[in-house]
Design an enzyme around this catalytic site. Structure first.
Site, mmCIF file in Angstrom:
data_model
loop_
_atom_site.group_PDB
_atom_site.id
_atom_site.type_symbol
_atom_site.label_atom_id
_atom_site.label_comp_id
_atom_site.label_asym_id
_atom_site.label_seq_id
_atom_site.Cartn_x
_atom_site.Cartn_y
_atom_site.Cartn_z
ATOM 1 N N TYR A 91 0.886 -1.283 -0.121
ATOM 2 C CA TYR A 91 0.003 -0.104 0.009
ATOM 3 C C TYR A 91 1.023 1.437 0.064
ATOM 4 O O TYR A 91 0.223 2.320 0.230
ATOM 5 C CB TYR A 91 -0.984 0.161 1.146
ATOM 6 C CG TYR A 91 -1.801 -1.233 1.371
ATOM 7 C CD1 TYR A 91 -2.770 -1.336 0.268
ATOM 8 C CD2 TYR A 91 -1.731 -2.200 2.206
ATOM 9 C CE1 TYR A 91 -3.567 -2.405 0.531
ATOM 10 C CE2 TYR A 91 -2.527 -3.321 2.248
ATOM 11 C CZ TYR A 91 -3.377 -3.528 1.431
ATOM 12 O OH TYR A 91 -4.449 -4.324 1.431
ATOM 13 N N ASP A 150 0.153 -11.441 8.469
ATOM 14 C CA ASP A 150 0.819 -12.572 7.917
ATOM 15 C C ASP A 150 2.413 -12.167 8.210
ATOM 16 O O ASP A 150 3.124 -13.016 8.083
ATOM 17 C CB ASP A 150 0.539 -12.438 6.362
ATOM 18 C CG ASP A 150 -0.778 -13.112 6.205
ATOM 19 O OD1 ASP A 150 -0.951 -14.432 6.451
ATOM 20 O OD2 ASP A 150 -1.808 -12.243 5.825
ATOM 21 N N HIS A 386 5.316 -5.804 -4.770
ATOM 22 C CA HIS A 386 3.767 -6.176 -5.301
ATOM 23 C C HIS A 386 2.940 -4.793 -4.814
ATOM 24 O O HIS A 386 3.190 -4.075 -3.960
ATOM 25 C CB HIS A 386 3.491 -7.219 -3.979
ATOM 26 C CG HIS A 386 3.504 -6.889 -2.728
ATOM 27 N ND1 HIS A 386 2.478 -6.577 -1.853
ATOM 28 C CD2 HIS A 386 4.555 -7.097 -1.793
ATOM 29 C CE1 HIS A 386 2.728 -6.351 -0.528
ATOM 30 N NE2 HIS A 386 4.111 -6.678 -0.624
ATOM 31 N N TYR A 467 -11.176 -2.015 0.695
ATOM 32 C CA TYR A 467 -10.993 -1.307 2.131
ATOM 33 C C TYR A 467 -9.822 -0.686 2.391
ATOM 34 O O TYR A 467 -9.708 0.072 3.455
ATOM 35 C CB TYR A 467 -11.448 -2.373 3.089
ATOM 36 C CG TYR A 467 -10.204 -3.321 3.565
ATOM 37 C CD1 TYR A 467 -9.544 -3.083 4.750
ATOM 38 C CD2 TYR A 467 -9.289 -4.074 2.894
ATOM 39 C CE1 TYR A 467 -8.597 -3.578 5.460
ATOM 40 C CE2 TYR A 467 -8.147 -4.743 3.054
ATOM 41 C CZ TYR A 467 -7.647 -4.486 4.385
ATOM 42 O OH TYR A 467 -6.480 -5.068 5.158
ATOM 43 N N ARG A 468 -8.821 -0.619 1.527
ATOM 44 C CA ARG A 468 -7.672 0.126 1.688
ATOM 45 C C ARG A 468 -7.105 0.193 0.478
ATOM 46 O O ARG A 468 -7.310 -0.797 -0.413
ATOM 47 C CB ARG A 468 -6.810 -0.417 2.921
ATOM 48 C CG ARG A 468 -6.108 -1.892 2.656
ATOM 49 C CD ARG A 468 -5.587 -2.499 4.027
ATOM 50 N NE ARG A 468 -4.540 -1.847 4.568
ATOM 51 C CZ ARG A 468 -3.798 -2.479 5.566
ATOM 52 N NH1 ARG A 468 -4.060 -3.331 5.863
ATOM 53 N NH2 ARG A 468 -2.722 -1.639 6.185
#
Length: 519
Positions: A91, A150, A386, A467-468
């Site tokens: 993000y 995670d 990613h 959601y984000r």
């Protein structure tokens, strides 16, 4: 250092602001050199990036220093971008929406202020990582179990504020939060809920006070800077059982999801199952996690990185052995009709040592680790990056099948691979899609970003939104919340105008701007 003239006026004024920050924080806590600031960029931005660039970094150690930084920023018209550890790499890490923002990084505020064994809560500062709290609990011989995501290198408060997830009973980390201390754009300090009573013994025991509950106002927002937060932990269970329900055909996903839904709704399956999608490689599943996949296809590398099977649903049960065994029997009965289904479960005592836990079971055991990142690096290389796509979708087999088909189609068209699946709530599924790319391959990085844009747009056609999101996608996602001419975000702007009209704190975070700065 990135130019900030367009953001904060003249260079002499910026120099004055830096000098004031150094005076308050000390020279070691004001990072201005390019090699120092590099860590607080988007870690996967690649060479020549021009968007989401921080200018310099300040690292206060106390609430009083945070207050001072905020007041200096207001005096000089500097935009701050708050981050705790900045480890949400998919993000954007600590990368700000507004170019030239100063990263207000809170990792030096890293004290565990209280662990209350009897009431089952902790009070921490923003720099406390999941590893830090776990190690402290073990050092004390605590009988409390954490919820961890995670990857364990992130921080507890930042994860909760971003609506992040772990996987144990208290795995909805935002819901487990209880009581905050917040610095507002004015520099004023407020405490929410029972904390508004001086020296209240109930601040971390009861979520609401007298009047409106404001804690959620400071999650996924830029209305204040959270400097302390309470978090509820679960009592260490007698035993816990965890493992996988594995299905092997593309068409099995609908049946698997529909079988799990009633077990989540009635609480038979506890915590938050992770359901992983692992497409079949062209030449079959020939590799295990520890194998060498050099030179193999992206799907072969992916199958070695992810759990076994086309679909793998990680489920868990916690508590007395009689209850855990009964829950396990109910699960096995509920999925027994699925063709070729495999149920692989392992049972541990509540206080198990990490060395005795299967690597795939560390997260549901509440043990922070870096196993997933280690596998990503092993199979995709050290330069793997990613960008994440995280929509909320209905908890139904039809929705999951449609979602996965869309994601796989876009990935195949772009020749990309992704770790994809869902985190299960009782009534919704939260998408988890990490689109991998080589940070050193500009074309592949561009393709990955375009792929998540396509996924986001397609999901929006079905009424699903993320959601984000990475800063690249924030305005896209914001536009999808369009009921009544975007009434919700217009309300956010009015709140921002009331609390931070100059837009000093993280402007653009989650699409929230004061009226004067709205793009």
């Amino acid at each position: 250092m990135t130019s900030t003239a367009d953001l904060m006026g003249s260079a002499p004024m910026l120099d004055q602001a830096i000098a004031r920050m150094v005076e308050v924080l000390g020279e070691d806590s004001v990072l201005t050199q390019e090699q120092q600031v590099r860590e607080f960029h988007d870690p996967y931005e690649g060479e020549g990036a021009t968007e989401f660039q921080p200018s310099f970094v300040v690292q206060p150690s106390t609430v009083e220093e945070v207050q001072a930084v905020v007041r200096i920023a207001a005096e000089f018209g500097i935009r701050l971008w708050t981050s705790s550890m900045g480890r949400n790499f998919g993000y954007g890490g600590s990368a700000p929406v507004v170019n030239g923002s100063v990263v207000l990084n809170l990792r030096q505020m890293n004290r565990i202020l209280e662990i209350n064994e009897e009431a089952g809560y902790v009070l921490v500062e923003p720099g406390v990582r999941f590893f830090d709290l776990y190690n402290e609990l073990r050092a004390r011989g605590s009988k409390l179990m954490m919820s961890v995501p995670d990857l364990g290198w992130g921080n507890i408060i930042g994860n909760a504020l971003e609506h992040g997830y772990g996987y144990t009973v208290n795995g909805d980390n935002a819901a487990a939060a209880c009581g905050m201390e917040v610095v507002l754009a004015s520099g004023e300090v407020v405490r929410t809920g029972q904390g508004a009573i001086t020296d209240s013994p109930l601040w971390q025991r009861h979520k609401r006070g007298f009047g409106p509950s404001l804690d959620s106002l400071f999650m996924q927002s830029n209305f204040g800077i959270v400097t302390k937060m309470g978090l509820w932990l679960m009592p260490e269970p007698e035993i816990f059982t965890t493992g996988s329900v594995i299905c092997h055909r593309d068409e099995d996903i609908a049946g698997l999801i529909d079988a799990l839904r009633p077990l989540m709704l009635d609480g038979t399956v506890q915590g938050h199952p992770l359901i992983v999608s692992s497409p079949e490689p062209p030449d079959g599943r020939r590799f295990s996690p520890m194998d060498d996949t050099t030179g193999q296809s992206k799907k072969a590398k992916l199958s070695a990185t992810l759990p076994p099977g086309r679909w793998d649903a990680r489920v868990s049960f916690y508590g007395p052995s009689a209850l855990v065994n009964a829950r396990e029997e109910m699960l096995r009965a509920a999925v027994s009709h699925l063709p070729g289904v495999t149920v692989e479960l392992r049972t541990y005592p509540g206080g198990v040592d990490p060395e005795q836990v299967h690597p795939l079971d560390l997260v549901p055991a509440g043990i922070p680790n870096m196993f997933l990142l280690d596998l990503m690096h092993k199979h995709f290389g050290e330069s793997v990056g990613h960008i994440d796509f995280s929509p909320v979708i209905p908890f139904s087999g039809e929705a999951a099948a449609r979602h996965d088909a869309m994601v796989q189609q876009i990935l195949d068209e772009a020749d990309l691979a992704a770790g994809s699946g869902w985190i299960a709530n009782s009534r919704s599924l939260v998408g988890v899609c990490m689109v991998f790319f080589d940070v050193n391959d500009a074309d592949e990085a561009r393709a990955a970003r375009e792929a998540v844009r396509k996924m986001s747009a397609r999901a929006a056609e079905w009424g699903w939104a993320e959601y984000r999101a990475h800063p690249l996608l924030i305005e896209d996602v914001t536009s999808q919340f369009d009921f009544n001419n975007h009434a919700l975000h217009r309300l956010y702007s009015r709140l921002k105008d009331a609390l931070d009209p100059a837009g000093i704190l993280s402007p653009g975070n989650h699409g929230i701007w004061p009226s004067a700065l709205r793009p």
